[in-house]
Write an enzyme that holds these catalytic residues in place. Sequence first.
Site, PDB file in Angstrom:
ATOM      1  N   ARG A  95       2.384  -3.267  -6.480  1.00 60.13           N
ATOM      2  CA  ARG A  95       1.918  -3.498  -5.118  1.00 60.13           C
ATOM      3  C   ARG A  95       0.507  -4.069  -5.103  1.00 60.13           C
ATOM      4  O   ARG A  95       0.178  -4.908  -4.262  1.00 60.13           O
ATOM      5  CB  ARG A  95       1.986  -2.197  -4.311  1.00 60.13           C
ATOM      6  CG  ARG A  95       1.764  -2.410  -2.827  1.00 60.13           C
ATOM      7  CD  ARG A  95       2.092  -1.173  -2.026  1.00 60.13           C
ATOM      8  NE  ARG A  95       1.182  -0.062  -2.331  1.00 60.13           N
ATOM      9  CZ  ARG A  95       1.234   1.115  -1.703  1.00 60.13           C
ATOM     10  NH1 ARG A  95       2.150   1.348  -0.778  1.00 60.13           N
ATOM     11  NH2 ARG A  95       0.376   2.075  -2.020  1.00 60.13           N
ATOM     12  N   LYS A 153      -2.195  -3.522   0.985  1.00 63.95           N
ATOM     13  CA  LYS A 153      -3.172  -2.440   1.140  1.00 63.95           C
ATOM     14  C   LYS A 153      -4.603  -2.989   1.079  1.00 63.95           C
ATOM     15  O   LYS A 153      -5.423  -2.593   0.252  1.00 63.95           O
ATOM     16  CB  LYS A 153      -2.946  -1.362   0.078  1.00 63.95           C
ATOM     17  CG  LYS A 153      -3.297   0.035   0.549  1.00 63.95           C
ATOM     18  CD  LYS A 153      -2.725   1.091  -0.371  1.00 63.95           C
ATOM     19  CE  LYS A 153      -3.140   2.484   0.060  1.00 63.95           C
ATOM     20  NZ  LYS A 153      -2.641   2.866   1.390  1.00 63.95           N
ATOM     21  N   GLU A 197       3.936   1.663  12.252  1.00 63.06           N
ATOM     22  CA  GLU A 197       3.619   2.800  11.389  1.00 63.06           C
ATOM     23  C   GLU A 197       2.469   3.592  11.965  1.00 63.06           C
ATOM     24  O   GLU A 197       1.796   3.177  12.904  1.00 63.06           O
ATOM     25  CB  GLU A 197       3.313   2.345   9.963  1.00 63.06           C
ATOM     26  CG  GLU A 197       2.118   1.441   9.793  1.00 63.06           C
ATOM     27  CD  GLU A 197       1.888   1.083   8.318  1.00 63.06           C
ATOM     28  OE1 GLU A 197       1.710   2.000   7.505  1.00 63.06           O
ATOM     29  OE2 GLU A 197       1.893  -0.122   7.994  1.00 63.06           O
TER      30      GLU A 197
END
Length: 393
Positions: free
Chosen positions: A138, A240, A276
């Site tokens: 990721r 992220k 989210e």
Amino acid sequence: MIRRTAGLSKLVQSVGVGSSSSLPTKLRDHRCFGSGAASNAEQACEASVCSKFGKNEYADVDWDNLGFGLVPTDYMYMMKCSNNGIFEQGQLNLYGNIELSPAAGVLNYGQGIYEGMKAFRKEDGNLLIFRPDQNAMRMKIGSERMCMPSPSLDQFIDAVKQTAQANKCWVPPPGKGSLYIRPLLIGSGPILGLGTSPEYTFLVYASPVRNYFKEGSAPLSIYVEEEYDRSSRGGAGGVKSITNYAPVLKALLRAKSRGYSDVLYLDSVNKKNLEEVSSCNIFIVKGNVISTPTTAGTILSGVTRKSIIEIARDHGYQVEERAIPVDELSEADEVFCTGTAVGVAPVGNITYKDRRMEYKTGVQTVCPQLYSTLIGIQTGRIEDKKGWILEID
């Protein structure tokens, strides 16, 4: 709550993080370095504070009152990359401040991404790290989006292993929490005009933690945010990036001042579909069907989310990844959140347009069933048949 080893504490306070040649002999004796010949941190750090403890001995921490705040440990890992895109051999350093130019890319243009994962202690003293390969991949995806070079998967995992092992005495006893490990990739080189940084620094530090929310394991109270967005199509919401988090503070602080635990965001285009929560993914349960918003570029693909989807299917649930209209919240039997920091957290109620909706919680619900399996695998109480666990001595 915490007493660091006195001698080391004084040394950390008096000396910054730099090259080993700039350190006094006494401090160099407490420093460990990663190399091809000593990639195992336990071997590389024979003089470390943690190495002076036995396999099941600990730093002086009140483990029963541990929360989710920074507890500085002894070591962090660092390596750098210049314009060639290749990261040099990294090394462990004493935990401490780092030096950055005021013109650093991360400070001026937000060029930075991070990851989060946990290490758990087994009864025999070994450490279990949960799915570090997923975090490594990721970070690679995120670094491409942010125009940054990234460590290789092997470099990433080796850095995480060394950091966990060097700070082993800070890993809580079984059942008392975990060691939260934070890999961080930043544009550390100076740049004035908008552009990519000429240098990048990869850091890994760690802190012992327990419950993320002040409620502990109690059900959360969530507020649906309609004024502010978390991310938008074509943005960086699916990676992220450090730039994704400060913008949510406005809505989060407002919600907390009103007694809520966190904020649930809707899509930025129509304000109709669930996205989210500020720091975690969301699931809704109706009968035998568990649904979660699809990650289509605006939602972070959480490692815990991915794991819970697989565990739920193993338990016989039908799992759907799809667009979820906010109106479906009124029809759900149960709601829960997932994330590395939060684990699997039950939601007791959600407020949307001044309407408060209540959900089932308790031992007979889906959330604790799935969490029990997840934490069992993470801590070694349930056999890992999926290859998710990296075990180190």
